[in-house]
Structures are given as structure tokens and as C-alpha cells.
Design a protein around this motif. Structure first.
Motif, mmCIF file in Angstrom:
data_model
loop_
_atom_site.group_PDB
_atom_site.id
_atom_site.type_symbol
_atom_site.label_atom_id
_atom_site.label_comp_id
_atom_site.label_asym_id
_atom_site.label_seq_id
_atom_site.Cartn_x
_atom_site.Cartn_y
_atom_site.Cartn_z
ATOM 1 N N LYS A 110 0.824 -1.200 0.000
ATOM 2 C CA LYS A 110 0.000 0.000 0.000
ATOM 3 C C LYS A 110 0.864 1.259 0.000
ATOM 4 C CE LYS A 110 -3.973 -2.184 2.224
ATOM 5 N NZ LYS A 110 -5.008 -2.095 3.280
ATOM 6 N N GLY A 111 1.901 1.185 -0.827
ATOM 7 C CA GLY A 111 2.770 2.344 -0.996
ATOM 8 C C GLY A 111 3.457 2.763 0.287
ATOM 9 N N HIS A 112 3.357 4.063 0.597
ATOM 10 C CA HIS A 112 4.047 4.585 1.780
ATOM 11 C C HIS A 112 3.462 4.051 3.086
ATOM 12 C CE1 HIS A 112 0.552 7.266 1.496
ATOM 13 N NE2 HIS A 112 0.743 7.528 2.787
ATOM 14 N N LEU A 113 2.272 3.429 3.012
ATOM 15 C CA LEU A 113 1.656 2.855 4.209
ATOM 16 C C LEU A 113 2.285 1.515 4.586
ATOM 17 C CD1 LEU A 113 -2.124 3.597 3.558
ATOM 18 C CD2 LEU A 113 -0.566 4.836 5.077
ATOM 19 N N GLY A 114 3.045 0.919 3.654
ATOM 20 C CA GLY A 114 3.699 -0.347 3.920
ATOM 21 C C GLY A 114 2.993 -1.530 3.292
ATOM 22 N N SER A 115 3.424 -2.728 3.673
ATOM 23 C CA SER A 115 2.850 -3.963 3.140
ATOM 24 C C SER A 115 1.974 -4.620 4.193
ATOM 25 C CB SER A 115 3.962 -4.927 2.711
ATOM 26 O OG SER A 115 4.702 -4.381 1.634
#
Length: 307
Positions: free
Chosen positions: A66-71
Motif C-alpha cells: 500500500k505504498g508509503h503505508l507499507g505492506s
């Protein structure tokens, strides 16, 4: 699927380590980044990436970025992930089942933890919460059953060592502790008494010292399983005991209840080594209501203990 063949390659250690880490996470949770795995597991970046790819290819996990939100972990096949992590069974240790309450607890745990992952659950029976917690810290057992009092006592001394993962409520471990006297005419601890104590049991040791405060007594170290017979024979004058054992054995001896506001020593809890990768799995498998219901039925003699 050829799990073992896949694990025989150069990425074997990385795959096992990453699998164990992923066991800690529930579906929907953010998981570590590749860089975080590299730092925490001391592995090369490419090795971590290959390990994750192996797990994804075998459908052990599905991961969504989820991009900058992480995996995030969006799917976990526990059966497959356990095989990659090398987890073949769960081993637990609990008190010797010398009381009907303990028999009910053991029966409830075994029934509750039956699972769809082909993962056998085995219980070993061992006296002394110190011994059981020690076995968990040495990684010889995955979890231990102790009282909440014993768990909190140990956590206070060593906060980074163990954690409580499941609690079963007051009365699940024992109904009450009592002071047991050889002489039926004595109702208090007195100076000069020989008092039985088992240092391997945090509860018994602490309660014995508590009831003997201010008295000049001689503490006699005795294994808990032999304390009742030593009081009856008169080898010792008094001791602290779990009243369940005396009642179940129909022991005719004078006792006095220990009045304490803190009921933590009557509650059974499961403890694991802190950061243990299977703690999430244990929380998932143990159904408190099932355990307590089976324990109640055993106590009421409506079912036969099975453990």
C-alpha cells in the motif's frame, strides 16, 4: 508441495526465519518491510526477497503493498506457513494433574486446541511454576500453564522474558490455598514450628513466607507432591496447600483458609517466551469458554477427564 525440497536450497534459513516472523501477524496487519526484515533477521536483502517470493509462490501468504503505508498481510494459509516455519507440533507444560480441577483444565486445553492444521498438541506435567517457566525460556516447550500470580511475579522480575497470552479467570487454577496443621488444636503459625516450603512453586513459597511473617519458624524444603504426607506424619508442623488436592484425596486434617484480596493465584494463564512466533497461533487455538466448560463438567463428574 515439496516444502522440504524447497527448503534445502541456499535460501532455506531465510525462508524459515521469515515464515516464523509472519506467524506473529494476523490477516489485515501491517508486516515488516524487506529492509526491516533485513535488519531484524540479519539477512541479505536479496535473500529476504527470495524467501518472501517462495512463501507467496506456495500460497502460504498473500501480501499487498500500500505504498508509503507499507505492506499488509491479506491472506495466510496457516497449514502451509507452519510447514515452512518447521513447526511440527505444540508442546505445553502444566502442573501435575493431582486435582480434579487440573484434570479438567488439561482436558479442556487438549479439546480446545484441536485444530485443522494437522498440528498435534502435547502436554507434559511438571511440578513447580519455576520449572515450567524455565522450560519455556529454554525453548523446550512452547507454552506453560501457571497461575497469574506466578506469571506476574516472574514478569515483574524479568519483564523482557515472558508474556501472558491467555487467561482463564479466577478459580480456573485452584479454588483456594489453606494453611494445613498437623496438630488439630493449633490454628495459627507459631514460633518454633517446622513449616514445609517448595521453592520451585512461586505461589506456595510466597504464600508460606507471607503467613509466617513475624514468626520464628524453620522452613523445611519439601517437594510439593510430598508435603501433605509430611504434615500428616508430623515431620513438619504446618504448610500451605492447594485445598483442591486435600479435598479430592479426602484428607482428614485441620486447615485454615488464607484470606487474600488478590485472587491471582487462583487463575490459570498460558505464558510464552516474549516474541515467540507461535503466540498468535496459541491465542487463535485456545477457546477460553470451551476450556472452562469442560473443566466445569469434569469438576461436576459429568464427563471423564481426557488428556
Amino acid at each position: 508441495m515439496m516444502y522440504y525440497e524447497d527448503l534445502m536450497g541456499k535460501n532455506a534459513i531465510a525462508t524459515i526465519k521469515v515464515s516464523k516472523e509472519l506467524l506473529k501477524y494476523s490477516v489485515g496487519e501491517r508486516i515488516p518491510t524487506v529492509s526491516e526484515f533485513v535488519d531484524s533477521l540479519c539477512l541479505a536483502r536479496g535473500t529476504v526477497q527470495n524467501a518472501i517470493k517462495t512463501l507467496v509462490d506456495h500460497e502460504a501468504v498473500r501480501i499487498e503493498s500500500k505504498g508509503h503505508l507499507g505492506s499488509y498481510l491479506v491472506k495466510k494459509n496457516m497449514r502451509v506457513l507452519l510447514k515452512f516455519a518447521g513447526v511440527r507440533m505444540l508442546l505445553g507444560t502444566m502442573p501435575l494433574p493431582y486435582s480434579r480441577r487440573y484434570e479438567g483444565l488439561a482436558s479442556g486445553l487438549i479439546a480446545s486446541m484441536e485444530n485443522n492444521y494437522d498440528l498435534p498438541i502435547n502436554l507434559a506435567y511438571m511440578r513447580g511454576s519455576v520449572n515450567r517457566i524455565s522450560m519455556v525460556l529454554q525453548k523446550r516447550y512452547d507454552f506453560a500453564v501457571v497461575s497469574r500470580y506466578a506469571a506476574n511475579y516472574f514478569i515483574e522480575k524479568y519483564p523482557d522474558k515472558i508474556e501472558i497470552v491467555v487467561g482463564f479467570g479466577a478459580g480456573s487454577y485452584l479454588s483456594n490455598h489453606v494453611i494445613m496443621f498437623h496438630n488439630p488444636n493449633i490454628r495459627e503459625i507459631q514460633d518454633g514450628m517446622k513449616v514445609g516450603i517448595d521453592s520451585a512453586s512461586i505461589d506456595q513459597k510466597e504464600l508460606t513466607q507471607f503467613v509466617c511473617q513475624g514468626k520464628n519458624v524453620e522452613f523445611i524444603e519439601i517437594e510439593y507432591s510430598r508435603i501433605i504426607e509430611r504434615v500428616i506424619s508430623g515431620d513438619i508442623d504446618a504448610t500451605v496447600m492447594n485445598i483442591d488436592e486435600a479435598n479430592d484425596k479426602h484428607v482428614k486434617i485441620h486447615t485454615k483458609s488464607i484470606q487474600q484480596v488478590n485472587k491471582d493465584n487462583t487463575e490459570a494463564v498460558l505464558v510464552v517466551a516474549r516474541e515467540n512466533e507461535i503466540s498468535t497461533l496459541i491465542k487463535e487455538l485456545v477457546d477460553v469458554e470451551t476450556v472452562l466448560n469442560i473443566q466445569r463438567l469434569v469438576l461436576e463428574e459429568k464427563i471423564t477427564p481426557s488428556y
